[in-house]
Design an enzyme around this catalytic site. Sequence first.
Site, PDB file in Angstrom:
ATOM      1  N   ASP A   1     108.875  19.637  52.008  1.00 54.58           N
ATOM      2  CA  ASP A   1     107.637  19.190  52.665  1.00 54.58           C
ATOM      3  C   ASP A   1     106.806  18.271  51.763  1.00 54.58           C
ATOM      4  O   ASP A   1     105.956  17.521  52.237  1.00 54.58           O
ATOM      5  CB  ASP A   1     106.774  20.388  53.085  1.00 54.58           C
ATOM      6  CG  ASP A   1     107.192  20.931  54.448  1.00 54.58           C
ATOM      7  OD1 ASP A   1     108.031  20.281  55.103  1.00 54.58           O
ATOM      8  OD2 ASP A   1     106.671  21.994  54.847  1.00 54.58           O
TER       9      ASP A   1
ATOM     10  N   GLU B   1      91.439  26.074  60.139  1.00 55.70           N
ATOM     11  CA  GLU B   1      91.338  27.070  59.068  1.00 55.70           C
ATOM     12  C   GLU B   1      89.884  27.435  58.747  1.00 55.70           C
ATOM     13  O   GLU B   1      89.586  28.580  58.412  1.00 55.70           O
ATOM     14  CB  GLU B   1      92.040  26.556  57.804  1.00 55.70           C
ATOM     15  CG  GLU B   1      93.536  26.335  57.982  1.00 55.70           C
ATOM     16  CD  GLU B   1      93.868  25.022  58.682  1.00 55.70           C
ATOM     17  OE1 GLU B   1      92.967  24.164  58.828  1.00 55.70           O
ATOM     18  OE2 GLU B   1      95.027  24.844  59.087  1.00 55.70           O
TER      19      GLU B   1
END
Lengths: 287, 310
Positions: free
Chosen positions: B115, B56
């Site tokens: 998650d 990222e």
Amino acid sequence: MSKQEVESKSSAPAPQGDTVSLLQERARQIRRDIIMMLAEAGSGHPGGSLSAADIVACLYFHIMRHDPARPDWPERDRFVLSKGHACPVLYAALAEAGYFPKEQLMSLRKLGSPLQGHPDMCKVPGVEMTTGSLGQGLATGVGMALAAKLDKSPRRIFVMIGDGESQEGQIWEASMAAAHYKLDNLTAILDFNGLQIDGPNAEVMAVQPVADKWKAFGWNVVEIDGHDIPQILHALSPDRKAAGKPTMIIAHTVKGKGVSFMEGVVDFHGKAPNKEQAEKALAELGT
Amino acid sequence: MSDNIATRKAYGEALVELGRANPDVVVLEADLSKSTMSALFAKEFPDRFFNFGVAEADMIGAAAGFAVSGKIPFASSFAVFCTGRAWEQVRLVVGYAQTNVKIGGSHAGITVGEDGASHQMNEDLALMRAIPGMTILVPADAVEMKLAVPAAAALKGPVYIRLGRMPVPVLFDGDYRFEIGRAAKLREGKDVALIGCGIMVDACLQAADILKEKADWSATVINMSTIKPLDRAAVVDAARTCGRVVTAEEHSIIGGLGSAVAEVLGEECPTSMARIGLKDCFGESGKPAELLEKYEMNPQDIAEAALGLS
């Protein structure tokens, strides 16, 4: 190397194409400016500025297609100083090239000056990317190189990184991306002076074998003496590009190059010369 | 009301429409294109789509490089990664450098669900708000997202757009007007102002119904889809009219919408207020509905908070 060898086929302005002796003189001027502006500022980073002076001189006065009268010319080549703390070398080169008056160099690091302690692209014409936090410039160069490819433009992207900076993970993320996208319009230069703030790289965090690392990441790797003008020009010339691969020039340099009492001295990474030291340095560099 | 649509889906579709209209738009991704829905753009414009893999920081740096080369990059990933992992990159080469980079952060908030807390980003608005010059958009539904994406592209400068994973009701119709920096008053009342963003706008509307039924209160409901620059006048106006304010966001109560509203009210119009959101804690795995209930972010929680105000 002759000027013709690096002339672009496009209608763009040709590189200024200074000869070797003129480039040596430019580098000497840049070193003098570095010393003067740092002494005036009273703080800053002489070591890594002086080590990069010959390479930066070759880029701005022989290799790159750029126009100080039109800093926003879209088809210019780009130079990103990822090791932003060495910005005195960039400011000196930009002033020498005519992006802004030389007198402005003496405002370095002072309140209200465009010449910030680390480069701010919003304030200084010719600065292509805001840097200073290490590890980020190469990724921005990847974006610039991808954009040039998208535009089918011949513009080249140059990014200078430091050896201590190579300890940042983002350098290797960008390295992977540049090879993945076959960015042969991207040239990175490692100013490999071997020293960082806390000491030699080898003691702080080993970066060697650095050539093997870049080769393993898929780059075309060239090793040179980063103070030898003909070697620098040869390495930066377009014909040294490898089709489909980004190029990494590992430039072996001396931190503080040109000033005897700064050469190879860790403390001059981030310590400006005092008045007496500046006078001695300028005497060594010659008028 | 039509079927529920996730705002990330609207984001992906909006990128495609934008790509058709503007050849300078490029989309960057960090290996989550099927989740952020940037894959829709990749399919139609493979030459203008760039995947950076699980990197990222590199993606944000490259986005800045595209921006200074005249492109309009949209860099997408999960909110936790593009604003958290890459925060310092966003600060330097997007914020400080004032580059024309748009960041799409998906899977924001607790409704990421199963998650768990590692991926439930409840701090992104706080992180982005702290960066000078950053515009922050949290569209409430698919219609607003479709308007927010081209508006972000048209605005010169850094923009963060928050996207949700979960399909949510479509609140607005074709007449809905979206303008960056302008709050949308969805209901006009006099007893309390409910100021929400994202999926909590729908919760605010439901809370207004509960308040009407339980206490015969009329509530002003504001969709504050621009977190920064905040529509200060709308906040002050609602506070003056109602005398009570409740904020609701799928985010920590620290640093996001609630904080932004509190800052304005503290300075301009001190008002009794409450903040609905994650109460300085991390989430956990679970179904979105279970999590919203456990962490007290349902319409009844908003209504109760309102009734608790003096």
